[in-house]
Design a protein around this motif. Structure first.
Motif, PDB file in Angstrom:
ATOM      1  N   ASN A  48      -3.413 -25.712  -3.418  1.00 34.42           N
ATOM      2  CA  ASN A  48      -4.046 -24.976  -4.493  1.00 34.42           C
ATOM      3  C   ASN A  48      -5.234 -24.724  -3.687  1.00 34.42           C
ATOM      4  O   ASN A  48      -5.751 -24.628  -2.451  1.00 34.42           O
ATOM      5  CB  ASN A  48      -4.851 -25.270  -5.349  1.00 34.42           C
ATOM      6  N   MET A  49      -5.800 -23.418  -3.984  1.00 30.25           N
ATOM      7  CA  MET A  49      -7.008 -23.065  -3.624  1.00 30.25           C
ATOM      8  C   MET A  49      -8.105 -23.171  -3.875  1.00 30.25           C
ATOM      9  O   MET A  49      -9.466 -22.766  -4.567  1.00 30.25           O
ATOM     10  CB  MET A  49      -7.529 -21.068  -3.665  1.00 30.25           C
ATOM     11  N   GLY A  50      -9.034 -24.384  -4.212  1.00 31.38           N
ATOM     12  CA  GLY A  50      -9.610 -25.349  -4.874  1.00 31.38           C
ATOM     13  C   GLY A  50     -10.412 -25.601  -4.247  1.00 31.38           C
ATOM     14  O   GLY A  50     -11.070 -25.040  -2.752  1.00 31.38           O
ATOM     15  N   LEU A  51     -11.732 -26.313  -4.178  1.00 32.65           N
ATOM     16  CA  LEU A  51     -12.755 -27.195  -3.911  1.00 32.65           C
ATOM     17  C   LEU A  51     -12.449 -27.777  -2.312  1.00 32.65           C
ATOM     18  O   LEU A  51     -13.126 -27.187  -1.632  1.00 32.65           O
ATOM     19  CB  LEU A  51     -13.876 -26.944  -5.263  1.00 32.65           C
ATOM     20  N   LEU A  52     -11.523 -28.344  -2.254  1.00 32.42           N
ATOM     21  CA  LEU A  52     -11.382 -28.681  -1.143  1.00 32.42           C
ATOM     22  C   LEU A  52     -10.567 -27.932  -0.254  1.00 32.42           C
ATOM     23  O   LEU A  52     -11.219 -28.306   1.026  1.00 32.42           O
ATOM     24  CB  LEU A  52     -10.242 -30.311  -1.705  1.00 32.42           C
ATOM     25  N   THR A  53      -9.434 -27.495  -0.887  1.00 27.38           N
ATOM     26  CA  THR A  53      -9.094 -26.457   0.873  1.00 27.38           C
ATOM     27  C   THR A  53     -10.201 -25.655   0.641  1.00 27.38           C
ATOM     28  O   THR A  53     -10.176 -25.117   2.218  1.00 27.38           O
ATOM     29  CB  THR A  53      -8.349 -24.996  -0.081  1.00 27.38           C
ATOM     30  N   LEU A  54     -10.738 -25.003  -0.121  1.00 24.22           N
ATOM     31  CA  LEU A  54     -11.948 -24.335   0.381  1.00 24.22           C
ATOM     32  C   LEU A  54     -13.010 -25.052   1.186  1.00 24.22           C
ATOM     33  O   LEU A  54     -13.867 -24.557   2.453  1.00 24.22           O
ATOM     34  CB  LEU A  54     -12.916 -23.283  -0.738  1.00 24.22           C
ATOM     35  N   ILE A  57     -12.851 -15.511   2.339  1.00 25.50           N
ATOM     36  CA  ILE A  57     -13.630 -16.697   2.634  1.00 25.50           C
ATOM     37  C   ILE A  57     -14.448 -16.620   3.914  1.00 25.50           C
ATOM     38  O   ILE A  57     -14.833 -17.265   3.777  1.00 25.50           O
ATOM     39  CB  ILE A  57     -11.967 -17.774   2.748  1.00 25.50           C
ATOM     40  N   ARG A  58     -13.008 -15.877   4.939  1.00 22.62           N
ATOM     41  CA  ARG A  58     -14.007 -15.524   5.989  1.00 22.62           C
ATOM     42  C   ARG A  58     -14.970 -14.752   6.241  1.00 22.62           C
ATOM     43  O   ARG A  58     -16.166 -14.835   6.890  1.00 22.62           O
ATOM     44  CB  ARG A  58     -13.091 -14.432   7.313  1.00 22.62           C
ATOM     45  N   SER A  59     -14.972 -13.496   5.400  1.00 22.76           N
ATOM     46  CA  SER A  59     -16.515 -12.565   5.457  1.00 22.76           C
ATOM     47  C   SER A  59     -17.908 -13.374   4.491  1.00 22.76           C
ATOM     48  O   SER A  59     -18.800 -13.501   4.665  1.00 22.76           O
ATOM     49  CB  SER A  59     -16.216 -11.321   4.563  1.00 22.76           C
ATOM     50  N   GLN A  60     -17.165 -14.486   3.130  1.00 19.26           N
ATOM     51  CA  GLN A  60     -18.125 -14.634   2.410  1.00 19.26           C
ATOM     52  C   GLN A  60     -19.239 -16.711   3.017  1.00 19.26           C
ATOM     53  O   GLN A  60     -19.931 -16.972   3.158  1.00 19.26           O
ATOM     54  CB  GLN A  60     -17.641 -15.437   1.563  1.00 19.26           C
ATOM     55  N   TYR A  61     -17.337 -17.394   4.540  1.00 23.11           N
ATOM     56  CA  TYR A  61     -18.424 -18.927   3.880  1.00 23.11           C
ATOM     57  C   TYR A  61     -17.963 -18.770   5.948  1.00 23.11           C
ATOM     58  O   TYR A  61     -18.467 -19.679   6.333  1.00 23.11           O
ATOM     59  CB  TYR A  61     -17.715 -20.149   3.693  1.00 23.11           C
ATOM     60  N   ASN A  62     -17.328 -18.330   6.328  1.00 21.62           N
ATOM     61  CA  ASN A  62     -17.225 -18.346   7.991  1.00 21.62           C
ATOM     62  C   ASN A  62     -16.118 -17.277   8.126  1.00 21.62           C
ATOM     63  O   ASN A  62     -14.847 -17.321   8.971  1.00 21.62           O
ATOM     64  CB  ASN A  62     -16.201 -19.763   7.768  1.00 21.62           C
ATOM     65  N   LEU A  63     -17.234 -17.039   9.129  1.00 20.00           N
ATOM     66  CA  LEU A  63     -17.424 -16.082   9.888  1.00 20.00           C
ATOM     67  C   LEU A  63     -16.113 -16.150  11.285  1.00 20.00           C
ATOM     68  O   LEU A  63     -15.580 -15.359  12.025  1.00 20.00           O
ATOM     69  CB  LEU A  63     -18.752 -15.098  10.519  1.00 20.00           C
ATOM     70  N   LEU A  89      -2.670 -14.728  -0.614  1.00 23.16           N
ATOM     71  CA  LEU A  89      -3.254 -16.015   0.199  1.00 23.16           C
ATOM     72  C   LEU A  89      -4.382 -14.918   1.055  1.00 23.16           C
ATOM     73  O   LEU A  89      -5.107 -15.596   1.703  1.00 23.16           O
ATOM     74  CB  LEU A  89      -2.568 -16.808   1.126  1.00 23.16           C
ATOM     75  N   LEU A  90      -3.551 -13.792   1.687  1.00 23.28           N
ATOM     76  CA  LEU A  90      -4.216 -13.670   3.842  1.00 23.28           C
ATOM     77  C   LEU A  90      -5.631 -12.761   2.633  1.00 23.28           C
ATOM     78  O   LEU A  90      -5.950 -13.354   3.973  1.00 23.28           O
ATOM     79  CB  LEU A  90      -3.338 -12.514   3.948  1.00 23.28           C
ATOM     80  N   GLU A  91      -5.282 -12.516   1.486  1.00 24.95           N
ATOM     81  CA  GLU A  91      -6.631 -11.525   1.611  1.00 24.95           C
ATOM     82  C   GLU A  91      -7.899 -12.622   0.890  1.00 24.95           C
ATOM     83  O   GLU A  91      -8.990 -12.773   1.224  1.00 24.95           O
ATOM     84  CB  GLU A  91      -5.922 -11.055  -0.396  1.00 24.95           C
TER      85      GLU A  91
END
Length: 258
Positions: free
Chosen positions: A126-132, A165-171, A158-160
């Motif tokens: 899933n795309m929950g908090l653990l995956t994030l 996530i790249r732009s918000q949390y991990n460049l 998923l790719l979106e």
């Protein structure tokens, strides 16, 4: 040093099977830590580790009760493992109000970067908090995709999400590639592979992993696939993915891509 998350919002696509196979291969070349971040604990069991009721693991890491180094256990195949069980599901609830809840795993893994050349994170389906948390900590993400048409429908979304996530949390997060799994010698599989290549021209697509009961058998006895069978058709796809994580040289040809 590389941290690689293996992620898919859908279960049953060979995500944990891929984590076991890659960890086993990498451990024979360099130091490798596997992190079981799926409350189902299949990576833990698939690497031959059975947790005692009071054994520490990913839950203690994610709730920050222990440093990440403390729960690490050895496995017979040379992979170091942060194990888990179903208690990990409670960790999401317990850290949900933490202002830095997306970066708990990153902070925990940072001190281990000097010890391990590769850290693999097996994410829940899933795309929950653990995956994030895994994607915020990772340098790259590998996406297993089952060779069926309905699997392609979820890939775009998923790719979106990975891009967001790249732009918000991990460049620094990059897409290592898409790994087709459970491939059969059928028209459907060939069409799916062609569709993957045509629709995602900017995405690296690895050679497909064949469908085989040998993967389930290997996990049942706690062994990576290359230690269970000499069938190179099953092992070779993962050796190719490994070469993308540990390239022979910067200018080496990308012969591991489809």
């Amino acid at each position: 040093m590389a941290i690689v998350a293996i992620a898919s919002p859908k279960g049953g696509v060979g995500k944990t099977t891929s984590a076991i196979a890659l960890a086993g291969l990498l451990a024979e070349k360099q130091s490798c830590l596997a992190v079981d971040l799926d409350p189902q604990g299949n990576l833990t069991m698939g690497l031959g580790v059975e947790l005692a009721p009071d054994q520490i693991g990913s839950y203690d890491v994610m709730t920050q009760q222990l440093d990440a180094e403390e729960p690490i256990v050895d496995t017979d195949c040379g992979v170091d493992l942060i194990p888990t069980d179903s208690t990990l599901a409670e960790a999401e609830k317990e850290i949900s109000d933490d202002p830095d809840r997306f970066f708990v795993l990153k902070r925990q893994l940072d001190p281990l970067k000097a010890k391990y050349r590769t850290i693999l994170i097996d994410c829940p389906p899933n795309m929950g908090l653990l995956t994030l948390n895994a994607l915020a900590a990772a340098d790259a993400v590998l996406v297993p995709v089952q060779c069926q048409f309905f699997s392609l429908r979820g890939l775009d979304r998923l790719l979106e999400e990975i891009s967001q996530i790249r732009s918000q949390y991990n460049l620094r997060l990059r897409l290592l590639g898409v790994l087709p799994t459970m491939a059969e010698n059928t028209i459907i599989t060939r069409k799916v592979l062609r569709e993957l290549k045509d629709r995602h021209k900017q995405v690296s697509v690895f050679y497909p992993v064949p469908k085989s009961v040998k993967f389930a058998e290997a996990s049942f006895v706690g062994k990576p696939i290359h230690r269970y069978t000499k069938n190179q058709k099953l092992v070779k796809p993962y050796e190719r993915v490994m070469r993308s994580i540990v390239p022979r040289s910067k200018n080496a040809p990308k012969e591991y891509l489809l």
